[in-house]
Design a protein around this motif. Sequence first.
Motif, PDB file in Angstrom:
ATOM      1  N   UNK A  17       0.829  -1.200   0.000  1.00  9.05           N
ATOM      2  CA  UNK A  17       0.000   0.000   0.000  1.00  9.05           C
ATOM      3  C   UNK A  17       0.866   1.253   0.000  1.00  9.05           C
ATOM      4  N   UNK A  18       1.869   1.282   0.842  1.00  6.61           N
ATOM      5  CA  UNK A  18       2.762   2.437   0.897  1.00  6.61           C
ATOM      6  C   UNK A  18       3.423   2.683  -0.459  1.00  6.61           C
ATOM      7  N   UNK A  58       3.624  -4.634 -12.190  1.00  2.11           N
ATOM      8  CA  UNK A  58       3.190  -3.306 -12.621  1.00  2.11           C
ATOM      9  C   UNK A  58       3.693  -2.220 -11.675  1.00  2.11           C
ATOM     10  N   UNK A  59       3.868  -2.579 -10.383  1.00  7.75           N
ATOM     11  CA  UNK A  59       4.354  -1.617  -9.392  1.00  7.75           C
ATOM     12  C   UNK A  59       5.865  -1.457  -9.420  1.00  7.75           C
ATOM     13  N   UNK A  60       6.551  -2.203 -10.279  1.00 12.21           N
ATOM     14  CA  UNK A  60       7.994  -2.068 -10.402  1.00 12.21           C
ATOM     15  C   UNK A  60       8.785  -2.831  -9.358  1.00 12.21           C
ATOM     16  N   UNK A 110      10.393  -3.670   0.831  1.00 14.91           N
ATOM     17  CA  UNK A 110      11.188  -2.823   1.726  1.00 14.91           C
ATOM     18  C   UNK A 110      12.310  -2.140   0.951  1.00 14.91           C
ATOM     19  N   UNK A 111      12.982  -2.891   0.105  1.00 15.01           N
ATOM     20  CA  UNK A 111      14.067  -2.313  -0.688  1.00 15.01           C
ATOM     21  C   UNK A 111      13.550  -1.188  -1.585  1.00 15.01           C
ATOM     22  N   UNK A 112      12.393  -1.405  -2.195  1.00 15.16           N
ATOM     23  CA  UNK A 112      11.830  -0.387  -3.082  1.00 15.16           C
ATOM     24  C   UNK A 112      11.415   0.858  -2.315  1.00 15.16           C
ATOM     25  N   UNK A 116      13.187   4.669  -2.509  1.00 15.85           N
ATOM     26  CA  UNK A 116      12.386   5.842  -2.878  1.00 15.85           C
ATOM     27  C   UNK A 116      12.271   6.845  -1.733  1.00 15.85           C
ATOM     28  N   UNK A 117      12.995   6.607  -0.639  1.00 14.90           N
ATOM     29  CA  UNK A 117      12.937   7.527   0.491  1.00 14.90           C
ATOM     30  C   UNK A 117      11.724   7.347   1.368  1.00 14.90           C
TER      31      UNK A 117
END
Length: 385
Positions: A17-18, A58-60, A110-112, A116-117
């Motif tokens: 979700x985040x 799709x979310x990368x 978590x890595x993504x 992305x900050x």
Amino acid sequence: MRTQVGIIGAGPAGLLLSHLLHLRGISSVVLERRSRAHVEQRVRAGVLEQGTVDTLVAAGVGERLLREGLPHSGIELRYGGAAHRIAFEKLVPDRRITVYGQQEVVKDLIAARLAAGGDLRFEVPDVAVHGLAAEPYATFGGERLDCEVIAGCDGFHGVSRPAVPEGVLTVFARDYPFAWLGVLARVPPSAEELIYARNERGFALHSMRSPELSRFYLQVPPDADAGDWPDGRVWAELKARLETVPGFTLATGEIVEKGVTPMRSFVAEPMQYGRLYLAGDAAHIVPPTGAKGLNLAVADVRVLTEALAAFFATGSARLLDGYSAACLPRVWRAQHFSWWMTSLLHTFDDDDAYARRLQLSHLDYVTSSEAAAATLAENYVGMPC
């Protein structure tokens, strides 16, 4: 502190979700009481529906999933000394499953988020949610997080659902008279696809996590203790329940993890109150037989993301108000399928000879009728998004 969405829980639902909100330009803070190491290492589900894979890609966050995941186009039902394959490629040719551990999904998310900050806070003490009816906020460790919406993604034992005033939620629940002993072993899988075995000694499942790691489950009494199952006993029982067809030999090796999982069904309706929205195990639990838990969480998050995006873009709460109604049909479909698979494959202490013959008759029907097999396949790979 202030953010648009406060997310309680850094499991797959909260992290996804985040990330999806970030892609829509919506800010969030994730609060998790456990350590990062804990959430990245806990072994949970490992079967991803086609819709879940498509969402992650799709979310990368699907690069490693596509590289390391194990696509499967069928499962095996084993009973009565015979093996019966449910062929997804024939019955639902546009969909399949992918075996990829939940902890791997968590690591990728978590890595993504960190790249992305994203604001992920682990080992957060004393999390509580307040003001849910109109002006929500969360407190933790002496701090306060103001937000416009709170997403309760903190699981069955979290703080979000209990914060809803008494009498608002209707709870539907069922406890099963057995549990699963889960075993992770450092041994190559003995089959290319999952094996669901119905046996008079109890149910067994042969699964996998990678070409080098196998995952097994045994039906055990509900009060079973993993400490009462030394490695030798585990392998002997797995062999007794799985080596029931000619030519099949179960490979054995080092067991690296054991744990007992209770079997329960649970739904809380509605999945929302005021500006609190429940997703995943915070709102519903299914027995793991149908491999629906993680996939349901992802489906909830897809719906919630669209509703939140509309709310923050236009100010309209129409989709948010309809969140629960949009999610519950899929939740109850998964509840029924999980109950059905559990009832079809497990032994029950109070079964009489009549009940067991009915169970076997139903298995014969599923494995001999293309229409019945297609129903199992369609539900197993996941209903269309």
